[in-house]
Scaffold this active site. Structure first.
Site, short mmCIF file in Angstrom:
data_model
loop_
_atom_site.label_atom_id
_atom_site.label_comp_id
_atom_site.label_asym_id
_atom_site.label_seq_id
_atom_site.Cartn_x
_atom_site.Cartn_y
_atom_site.Cartn_z
N ASP A 14 -5.31 -13.30 6.03
CA ASP A 14 -5.38 -14.71 6.40
C ASP A 14 -6.10 -15.47 5.28
OD1 ASP A 14 -5.29 -17.08 7.77
OD2 ASP A 14 -6.91 -16.56 9.16
N ASP A 109 0.22 -19.00 5.58
CA ASP A 109 -1.01 -18.41 5.04
C ASP A 109 -1.47 -17.15 5.77
OD1 ASP A 109 -1.89 -19.75 7.39
OD2 ASP A 109 -3.91 -19.80 6.57
N GLU A 110 -0.62 -16.58 6.57
CA GLU A 110 -1.04 -15.44 7.40
C GLU A 110 0.08 -14.44 7.52
OE1 GLU A 110 -2.53 -15.53 11.65
OE2 GLU A 110 -2.68 -17.62 11.04
MG LIG Z 1 -5.90 -19.24 7.39
#
Ligand SMILES: [Mg+2]
Length: 366
Positions: A14, A109-110
């Site tokens: 993350d 983003d993960e």
């Molecule tokens: Mg994040």
């Protein structure tokens, strides 16, 4: 190892305050300052991301930009640059695929990575997670946090524990103890409302949840009760699914002024349904389940769903179902600031379940 935990090595990566960190990277003058990515403070939009400096003022994503401005008037407000975020996202995905093909992105983003059997030949998931974080930093100048655990549920919780720029490893032997002390609100799938109900039942931590029989949890929480029963024991067999197809397609609209007139709301639904139909047709898909999303002027948000016998992707049918769902709400009596329609249960989805390798591994190489 008693076999209760699937023998897998899952990493959840993350990025830290992703959009805000990209802005601070690209604008050195923003570094060390509270940065809010979203609309202008005068707009009716919500915050997309907040830098860690902004978070100390209580600014979080999804709160209105106007509220963020009240909390911290000196914050830097910037418009999102999604093209830049997407480019960074592609860069980090290239790094992931360098190590494993079992990558399941959750957002820009993960991602979950199954590294049980990986391309680097290093059996340690911990080593691999740190290697990936180092490569992300080197290539993008951004930091990421990682969670390493025997399943997705635990890996996702773990990545949050030593954030930002940290790693947390939950080896299989520590999984049960970890879950026992875990506050119930941190469990995946337990939202604010369920958390409240559980507190009323004196369920505060995983250990409390574990005291309940499965039948009782199902009686209390319906189908979700079975999931709570398993998760209290660390059992999460959901595989990391690469090539995830869209499960739903939706369109929503925040109005410039709140609307309390039902006829006008129905007209807005017609417009939203037209755009939604266009998107469904472009992707050559149709869906059976229509979900209406409605946000009142006090920001409380409700959804109403209906599943039809037929697949549909024409504006008229979508609007027809959405309007019947609208009549099932307080629209017309309360002011509405946002309406949305989502279609799920899509046709023509190719199921792409990759079978997972279940390899035994020792604690020493976790
Ligand atoms: Mg994040």
């Amino acid at each position: 190892m008693d076999g209760a935990f699937p023998q897998r090595k899952i990493i959840h990566i993350d990025m830290d305050a992703f959009y805000a960190s990209v802005e601070q990277r690209d604008h050195p003058e923003f570094r060390g300052k509270p940065v809010v990515v979203g609309g202008s403070p005068q707009s009716r939009g919500v915050v997309c991301a907040a830098s860690y400096e902004a978070r100390t003022f209580g600014i979080r994503s999804a709160i209105p930009c106007a509220t963020a401005y009240r909390l911290c008037p000196e914050a830097v407000f910037v418009r999102p640059r999604f093209d830049v975020y997407k480019a960074v996202s592609q860069e980090i995905r290239r790094i992931f695929f360098h190590h494993t093909d079992l990558v399941e992105p959750l957002s820009l983003d993960e991602a979950f990575l199954d590294v049980t059997d990986n391309k680097s030949g290093n059996p340690s998931a911990t080593w691999l997670a740190n290697e990936i974080r180092a490569q992300i930093l080197k290539r993008t100048d951004l930091t990421a946090s990682a969670g390493v655990a025997p399943n997705k549920f635990l890996a996702k919780i773990a990545s949050d524990i030593n954030k930002p720029n940290g790693i947390c490893v939950i080896p299989p032997t520590q999984a049960e103890a970890f879950i026992e002390q875990l506050p119930i609100g941190k469990f995946f799938g337990i939202g604010k409302a369920t958390e409240k109900r559980m507190h009323a039942l004196e369920i505060f931590k995983g250990a409390d949840l574990k005291r309940f029989e499965e039948v009782d949890l199902i009686r209390l929480f319906g189908k979700a009760g079975a999931w709570y029963y398993r998760i209290a024991r660390g059992i999460d067999t959901r595989p990391v699914k690469p090539h995830r197809e869209a499960k739903s397609i939706g369109v929503e609209e925040t109005f410039r002024h709140d609307i309390d007139n039902l006829a006008q709301l129905e007209h807005e639904l017609d417009l939203i349904a037209q755009e939604l139909a266009r998107r469904l047709q472009k992707r050559k898909t149709r869906g059976k389940t229509i979900t209406l999303k409605l946000r009142y002027d006090d920001f409380s948000t409700i959804t109403r769903s209906g599943t039809q016998a037929q697949f549909m992707n024409d504006a008229e049918s979508l609007a027809h179902v959405a309007k019947s769902l609208l009549r099932n709400s307080e629209a017309g009596q309360r002011k509405v600031r946002l309406l949305g329609i989502t279609v799920s249960n899509l046709a023509n989805r190719t199921m792409n379940e990759t079978s997972q390798l279940l390899l035994p591994f020792g604690e020493d190489t976790y």
